[in-house]
Design a protein around this motif. Structure first.
Motif, PDB file in Angstrom:
ATOM      1  N   UNK A   1       0.843  -1.174   0.000  1.00 47.80           N
ATOM      2  CA  UNK A   1       0.000   0.000   0.000  1.00 47.80           C
ATOM      3  C   UNK A   1       0.892   1.243   0.000  1.00 47.80           C
ATOM      4  N   UNK A   2       0.550   2.187  -0.810  1.00 47.26           N
ATOM      5  CA  UNK A   2       1.326   3.424  -0.924  1.00 47.26           C
ATOM      6  C   UNK A   2       0.904   4.401   0.181  1.00 47.26           C
ATOM      7  N   UNK A   3       1.868   5.116   0.725  1.00 46.50           N
ATOM      8  CA  UNK A   3       1.573   6.088   1.786  1.00 46.50           C
ATOM      9  C   UNK A   3       1.240   7.449   1.177  1.00 46.50           C
ATOM     10  N   UNK A   4       0.681   8.326   1.997  1.00 53.20           N
ATOM     11  CA  UNK A   4       0.352   9.674   1.540  1.00 53.20           C
ATOM     12  C   UNK A   4       1.620  10.411   1.127  1.00 53.20           C
ATOM     13  N   UNK A   5       2.678  10.240   1.882  1.00 49.92           N
ATOM     14  CA  UNK A   5       3.948  10.885   1.553  1.00 49.92           C
ATOM     15  C   UNK A   5       4.430  10.452   0.170  1.00 49.92           C
ATOM     16  N   UNK A   6       4.353   9.160  -0.108  1.00 49.76           N
ATOM     17  CA  UNK A   6       4.778   8.653  -1.410  1.00 49.76           C
ATOM     18  C   UNK A   6       3.902   9.209  -2.550  1.00 49.76           C
ATOM     19  N   UNK A   7       2.608   9.347  -2.285  1.00 53.98           N
ATOM     20  CA  UNK A   7       1.718   9.929  -3.291  1.00 53.98           C
ATOM     21  C   UNK A   7       2.154  11.330  -3.680  1.00 53.98           C
ATOM     22  N   UNK A   8       2.473  12.121  -2.678  1.00 52.77           N
ATOM     23  CA  UNK A   8       2.866  13.507  -2.920  1.00 52.77           C
ATOM     24  C   UNK A   8       4.206  13.580  -3.630  1.00 52.77           C
ATOM     25  N   UNK A   9       5.143  12.737  -3.219  1.00 50.30           N
ATOM     26  CA  UNK A   9       6.482  12.771  -3.813  1.00 50.30           C
ATOM     27  C   UNK A   9       6.491  12.288  -5.264  1.00 50.30           C
ATOM     28  N   UNK A  10       5.642  11.336  -5.614  1.00 52.86           N
ATOM     29  CA  UNK A  10       5.687  10.715  -6.929  1.00 52.86           C
ATOM     30  C   UNK A  10       4.739  11.333  -7.955  1.00 52.86           C
ATOM     31  N   UNK A  11       3.814  12.142  -7.520  1.00 52.86           N
ATOM     32  CA  UNK A  11       2.778  12.619  -8.444  1.00 52.86           C
ATOM     33  C   UNK A  11       2.781  14.125  -8.587  1.00 52.86           C
ATOM     34  N   UNK A  12       2.484  14.552  -9.802  1.00 54.33           N
ATOM     35  CA  UNK A  12       2.226  15.977  -9.998  1.00 54.33           C
ATOM     36  C   UNK A  12       0.724  16.215  -9.911  1.00 54.33           C
ATOM     37  N   UNK A  13      -0.057  15.228 -10.316  1.00 59.73           N
ATOM     38  CA  UNK A  13      -1.503  15.267 -10.159  1.00 59.73           C
ATOM     39  C   UNK A  13      -1.875  14.145  -9.196  1.00 59.73           C
ATOM     40  N   UNK A  14      -2.495  14.517  -8.103  1.00 58.14           N
ATOM     41  CA  UNK A  14      -2.797  13.526  -7.074  1.00 58.14           C
ATOM     42  C   UNK A  14      -4.218  13.000  -7.229  1.00 58.14           C
ATOM     43  N   UNK A  15      -4.326  11.693  -7.338  1.00 55.22           N
ATOM     44  CA  UNK A  15      -5.606  11.004  -7.313  1.00 55.22           C
ATOM     45  C   UNK A  15      -5.655  10.214  -6.022  1.00 55.22           C
ATOM     46  N   UNK A  16      -6.683  10.418  -5.246  1.00 50.11           N
ATOM     47  CA  UNK A  16      -6.779   9.762  -3.939  1.00 50.11           C
ATOM     48  C   UNK A  16      -7.158   8.300  -4.124  1.00 50.11           C
ATOM     49  N   UNK A  17      -6.315   7.376  -3.620  1.00 44.08           N
ATOM     50  CA  UNK A  17      -6.635   5.944  -3.712  1.00 44.08           C
ATOM     51  C   UNK A  17      -7.865   5.603  -2.865  1.00 44.08           C
ATOM     52  N   UNK A  18      -8.605   4.595  -3.272  1.00 42.80           N
ATOM     53  CA  UNK A  18      -9.826   4.187  -2.587  1.00 42.80           C
ATOM     54  C   UNK A  18      -9.607   3.898  -1.091  1.00 42.80           C
ATOM     55  N   UNK A  19      -8.443   3.339  -0.734  1.00 41.69           N
ATOM     56  CA  UNK A  19      -8.228   2.978   0.670  1.00 41.69           C
ATOM     57  C   UNK A  19      -8.128   4.198   1.585  1.00 41.69           C
ATOM     58  N   UNK A  20      -7.992   5.409   1.032  1.00 40.58           N
ATOM     59  CA  UNK A  20      -7.959   6.627   1.829  1.00 40.58           C
ATOM     60  C   UNK A  20      -9.321   7.333   1.868  1.00 40.58           C
ATOM     61  N   UNK A  21     -10.303   6.794   1.168  1.00 42.24           N
ATOM     62  CA  UNK A  21     -11.621   7.423   1.107  1.00 42.24           C
ATOM     63  C   UNK A  21     -12.563   6.714   2.063  1.00 42.24           C
ATOM     64  N   UNK A  22     -13.214   7.493   2.924  1.00 40.73           N
ATOM     65  CA  UNK A  22     -14.166   6.935   3.877  1.00 40.73           C
ATOM     66  C   UNK A  22     -15.575   7.191   3.376  1.00 40.73           C
ATOM     67  N   UNK A  23     -16.229   6.139   2.926  1.00 38.20           N
ATOM     68  CA  UNK A  23     -17.570   6.262   2.389  1.00 38.20           C
ATOM     69  C   UNK A  23     -18.641   6.265   3.480  1.00 38.20           C
ATOM     70  N   UNK A  24     -18.248   5.953   4.717  1.00 38.24           N
ATOM     71  CA  UNK A  24     -19.203   5.883   5.820  1.00 38.24           C
ATOM     72  C   UNK A  24     -19.521   7.254   6.421  1.00 38.24           C
ATOM     73  N   UNK A  25     -18.976   8.324   5.853  1.00 37.14           N
ATOM     74  CA  UNK A  25     -19.230   9.664   6.348  1.00 37.14           C
ATOM     75  C   UNK A  25     -19.838  10.514   5.245  1.00 37.14           C
ATOM     76  N   UNK A  26     -20.800  11.339   5.646  1.00 35.75           N
ATOM     77  CA  UNK A  26     -21.412  12.233   4.679  1.00 35.75           C
ATOM     78  C   UNK A  26     -20.528  13.448   4.465  1.00 35.75           C
ATOM     79  N   UNK A  27     -20.477  13.930   3.260  1.00 38.38           N
ATOM     80  CA  UNK A  27     -19.717  15.139   2.959  1.00 38.38           C
ATOM     81  C   UNK A  27     -20.401  16.347   3.589  1.00 38.38           C
ATOM     82  N   UNK A  28     -19.620  17.256   4.078  1.00 39.41           N
ATOM     83  CA  UNK A  28     -20.160  18.468   4.689  1.00 39.41           C
ATOM     84  C   UNK A  28     -20.555  19.451   3.588  1.00 39.41           C
ATOM     85  N   UNK A  29     -21.733  20.025   3.718  1.00 41.61           N
ATOM     86  CA  UNK A  29     -22.183  21.008   2.747  1.00 41.61           C
ATOM     87  C   UNK A  29     -22.175  22.408   3.334  1.00 41.61           C
ATOM     88  N   UNK A  30     -21.585  22.556   4.499  1.00 39.40           N
ATOM     89  CA  UNK A  30     -21.560  23.849   5.170  1.00 39.40           C
ATOM     90  C   UNK A  30     -20.122  24.285   5.430  1.00 39.40           C
TER      91      UNK A  30
END
Length: 81
Positions: free
Chosen positions: A1-30
């Motif tokens: 599994x790639x770490x957040x640090x590795x994502x930042x160091x290796x990418x110019x455009x960052x795409x968030x991997x699924x394992x960092x996304x929490x679907x059990x929380x609602x997005x804030x609209x405020x």
């Protein structure tokens, strides 16, 4: 599994991997800060207390795992003055 640090160091455009996304929380609209979640608060004096150290250590562990940060209360050096 790639770490957040590795994502930042290796990418110019960052795409968030699924394992960092929490679907059990609602997005804030405020943008009202009073509705934002409050980070855990760790009482440093309890970490040194025989009575509370285990429970506060578990709280600290959970804060690190779930949040990656926490707020500290009570300066330890004031306990011995």
């Amino acid at each position: 599994m790639i770490s957040v640090k590795e994502l930042v160091e290796k990418s110019t455009k960052i795409t968030i991997p699924q394992n960092f996304i929490r679907l059990d929380q609602e997005a804030s609209t405020t943008s009202d800060p009073s509705t934002f979640p409050t980070p855990p608060i760790i009482d440093m004096s309890r970490l040194l207390s025989p009575q509370y150290s285990r429970s506060e250590l578990l709280k600290l562990h959970s804060a690190c795992i779930e949040w990656g940060l926490f707020q500290v209360t009570r300066r330890v050096h004031n306990l011995y003055q």
